[in-house]
Write a protein that holds these residues in place. Structure first.
Motif, mmCIF file in Angstrom:
data_model
loop_
_atom_site.group_PDB
_atom_site.id
_atom_site.type_symbol
_atom_site.label_atom_id
_atom_site.label_comp_id
_atom_site.label_asym_id
_atom_site.label_seq_id
_atom_site.Cartn_x
_atom_site.Cartn_y
_atom_site.Cartn_z
ATOM 1 N N TYR A 110 -18.048 24.469 -1.809
ATOM 2 C CA TYR A 110 -17.606 23.371 -2.466
ATOM 3 C C TYR A 110 -16.543 23.269 -4.156
ATOM 4 O O TYR A 110 -17.713 24.293 -4.553
ATOM 5 C CB TYR A 110 -17.904 22.225 -2.232
ATOM 6 N N VAL A 111 -15.418 23.479 -3.617
ATOM 7 C CA VAL A 111 -15.270 23.415 -5.323
ATOM 8 C C VAL A 111 -14.380 22.550 -5.507
ATOM 9 O O VAL A 111 -13.539 21.755 -4.543
ATOM 10 C CB VAL A 111 -13.665 24.594 -5.128
ATOM 11 N N ILE A 112 -15.062 21.470 -6.264
ATOM 12 C CA ILE A 112 -14.022 19.964 -6.671
ATOM 13 C C ILE A 112 -13.228 19.846 -7.805
ATOM 14 O O ILE A 112 -13.674 20.538 -8.667
ATOM 15 C CB ILE A 112 -15.362 18.960 -6.677
ATOM 16 N N VAL A 113 -11.823 19.271 -7.584
ATOM 17 C CA VAL A 113 -11.148 19.855 -8.375
ATOM 18 C C VAL A 113 -10.487 18.592 -9.193
ATOM 19 O O VAL A 113 -10.433 17.518 -8.355
ATOM 20 C CB VAL A 113 -9.756 21.190 -7.945
ATOM 21 N N TYR A 114 -10.502 18.740 -10.525
ATOM 22 C CA TYR A 114 -9.720 17.996 -11.569
ATOM 23 C C TYR A 114 -8.937 18.445 -11.732
ATOM 24 O O TYR A 114 -9.060 19.503 -12.500
ATOM 25 C CB TYR A 114 -10.981 16.586 -11.704
ATOM 26 N N SER A 115 -8.284 17.516 -12.966
ATOM 27 C CA SER A 115 -6.977 17.247 -13.882
ATOM 28 C C SER A 115 -7.284 17.138 -14.957
ATOM 29 O O SER A 115 -8.002 16.575 -15.444
ATOM 30 C CB SER A 115 -5.481 16.937 -13.724
ATOM 31 N N ILE A 116 -7.279 18.127 -16.051
ATOM 32 C CA ILE A 116 -7.444 18.567 -17.472
ATOM 33 C C ILE A 116 -6.734 16.810 -17.728
ATOM 34 O O ILE A 116 -7.052 16.445 -18.877
ATOM 35 C CB ILE A 116 -8.241 18.829 -18.188
ATOM 36 N N THR A 117 -5.929 16.743 -17.414
ATOM 37 C CA THR A 117 -4.689 16.375 -17.562
ATOM 38 C C THR A 117 -4.858 14.095 -17.584
ATOM 39 O O THR A 117 -4.138 13.563 -17.538
ATOM 40 C CB THR A 117 -3.052 16.190 -17.372
ATOM 41 N N ASP A 118 -5.945 13.949 -16.393
ATOM 42 C CA ASP A 118 -6.128 12.868 -15.516
ATOM 43 C C ASP A 118 -7.550 12.869 -15.352
ATOM 44 O O ASP A 118 -8.366 13.298 -14.586
ATOM 45 C CB ASP A 118 -5.025 13.040 -13.908
ATOM 46 N N ASP B 276 -3.468 24.624 -18.945
ATOM 47 C CA ASP B 276 -2.186 25.442 -19.941
ATOM 48 C C ASP B 276 -1.215 24.108 -20.697
ATOM 49 O O ASP B 276 -0.985 24.703 -21.353
ATOM 50 C CB ASP B 276 -1.017 26.047 -19.039
ATOM 51 N N LEU B 277 -1.711 22.920 -19.708
ATOM 52 C CA LEU B 277 -0.969 21.751 -20.344
ATOM 53 C C LEU B 277 -2.259 21.028 -21.370
ATOM 54 O O LEU B 277 -2.861 19.893 -21.667
ATOM 55 C CB LEU B 277 -0.752 20.027 -19.134
ATOM 56 N N VAL B 278 -2.106 21.661 -22.900
ATOM 57 C CA VAL B 278 -3.421 21.292 -23.575
ATOM 58 C C VAL B 278 -2.591 19.884 -24.207
ATOM 59 O O VAL B 278 -4.038 18.773 -24.674
ATOM 60 C CB VAL B 278 -2.965 22.256 -25.290
ATOM 61 N N ARG B 279 -1.008 19.825 -24.593
ATOM 62 C CA ARG B 279 -0.988 19.014 -25.339
ATOM 63 C C ARG B 279 -1.634 17.693 -24.211
ATOM 64 O O ARG B 279 -1.565 16.184 -24.707
ATOM 65 C CB ARG B 279 -0.283 19.091 -25.868
#
Length: 299
Positions: free
Chosen positions: A156-164, A197-200
């Motif tokens: 399993y690959v559990i994905v989240y967004s570092i911006t959320d 890549d969305l560091v800001r």
């Protein structure tokens, strides 16, 4: 249907179109829901069986390792992508499948299951990546379909967004659900922080993702689907995690020696010092364990 990849125009990728979720009404005499279906063991597919001649026609994705194992044996595993809407699951699956550009994406709208053979550490393994967590479905069937996804994966690959941050919290809940449903099984689980890549716009620090992986006893990696950063490393890591649980210690040691040859001298020295210090320092031992969750070539 085939799709040429940019890496080698002569290679073709056999892709699977949308894979229908088994119907609960197919046999009215059977118990409804995924538990009635069960789930195949490692190395078995819901739609393919070992020895199926169609398996041999799939394209290869090499990890720049040594030549492939001449034995010709091939393994087949299902990898299920989990996570909230918009975190980049489909983008990661598309990169795995070799989909490049809008034209390819438009040509394959509606596909949610992809198949590819990877050569990792000199051996071939075929992955079937299932992006079916959010497949269009009737609202009343949503819970059943998601339970099914929870039960059929070999990894399993559990994905989240570092911006959320909310997607990060959902990822933690998904890990808890997996533990409840598959608690007796030693299955690979990798927590993926996408959109690095969305560091800001970052809302979830690297340290938080790492700490979550340590607490829930899984692996962790940050990726950027838009830049293709760490995506190949992710899927090759999945193969290594499956093998570590499936094969003997001797076989894995041999593979590990191949992998270590590619490490830099600096990385090797750091690894040695970390182990030395961790022996006499509990806090440092926890820190080393935290670092090891990034290493997809070890348990």
């Amino acid at each position: 249907m085939t799709l040429n990849t940019e890496r080698d125009a002569k290679e073709t990728l056999r892709r699977r179109a949308s894979t229908p979720i088994p119907s609960r009404t197919r046999d009215p005499g059977c118990e409804s829901g995924p538990r009635a279906l069960g789930h195949p063991a490692l190395g078995h597919s819901a739609s393919y069986q070992p020895g199926d001649p169609t398996v041999r026609s799939r394209a290869h994705w090499s990890s720049d390792s040594e030549d492939s194992d001449s034995s010709g044996s091939e393994c087949l595993y299902r990898v299920v992508l989990l996570g909230d809407h918009g975190v980049g699951k489909s983008s990661l699956a598309g990169i795995f499948a070799g989909i490049v550009g809008e034209k390819d994406a438009n040509d394959h709208l509606g596909e949610d299951t992809y198949e590819r053979t990877l050569t990792v550490d000199g051996e071939e393994t075929t992955l079937i990546v299932m992006d079916t967590w959010e497949t269009e479905k009737q609202e009343e069937d949503e819970k059943w379909v998601q339970d099914y996804c929870m039960q059929v994966g070999n990894a399993y690959v559990i994905v989240y967004s570092i911006t959320d941050r909310s997607s990060f919290e959902s990822a933690s809940e998904l890990r808890i659900q997996l533990r409840r449903m598959r608690q007796a099984e030693n299955i690979p689980i990798i927590l993926v922080g996408n959109k690095s890549d969305l560091v800001r716009c970052r809302e979830v620090a690297v340290e938080e993702g790492r700490a979550c992986a340590v607490v829930f006893d899984c692996k962790f990696i940050e990726t950027s689907a838009s830049l293709h950063h760490n995506v190949h490393e992710l899927f090759e890591g999945i193969v290594r995690q499956i093998r570590l649980r499936r094969d003997s210690k001797e076989t894995n040691e041999r593979r590990r020696s191949i992998y270590k040859r590619k490490e830099s001298i600096t990385k090797k020295a750091r690894r040695f010092l970390d182990r030395l210090v961790a022996r006499n320092n509990k806090k440092m031992a926890l820190k080393v364990r935290s670092k090891s969750c990034h290493d997809l070539s070890v348990l």
